[in-house]
Design a protein around this motif. Structure first.
Motif: not given
Length: 90
Positions: A50, A20, A37-38, A48
């Motif tokens: 999102c 995160n 979150t990658v 990411l």
């Protein structure tokens, strides 16, 4: 050991994918404060997840706050592939 050395050592033992992250500062002010979150990493970008969309964030234009760090880190220290970043620190 300095604070920066501690941060560099964390990147040896932690993979960024799945972490995160909060964008604490970015040249594009619309991205400031976004978290996600990658899901993928390239040499110059973090992808990411999102909410319902995937954002491609340039590493060199942002400061990132990862869940495993107390402070934000300048994205310029993240530039490079994971395996290259690890070999530079040794």
């Amino acid at each position: 050991m300095s604070k920066m050395e501690n941060i560099k050592n964390l990147f040896i033992t932690n993979e960024l994918i799945g972490q995160n992250v909060l964008i604490s500062s970015n040249h594009n002010e619309n991205l400031n404060g976004l978290n996600g979150t990658v899901i993928y990493e390239t040499k110059n970008l973090l992808h990411l997840q999102c909410q319902t969309r995937v954002l491609k964030i340039p590493k060199n234009s942002a400061f990132f706050k990862f869940s495993f760090l107390e402070d934000s880190i300048d994205g310029k220290y993240l530039i490079g592939r994971t395996e290259d970043r690890i070999s530079k620190l040794r």
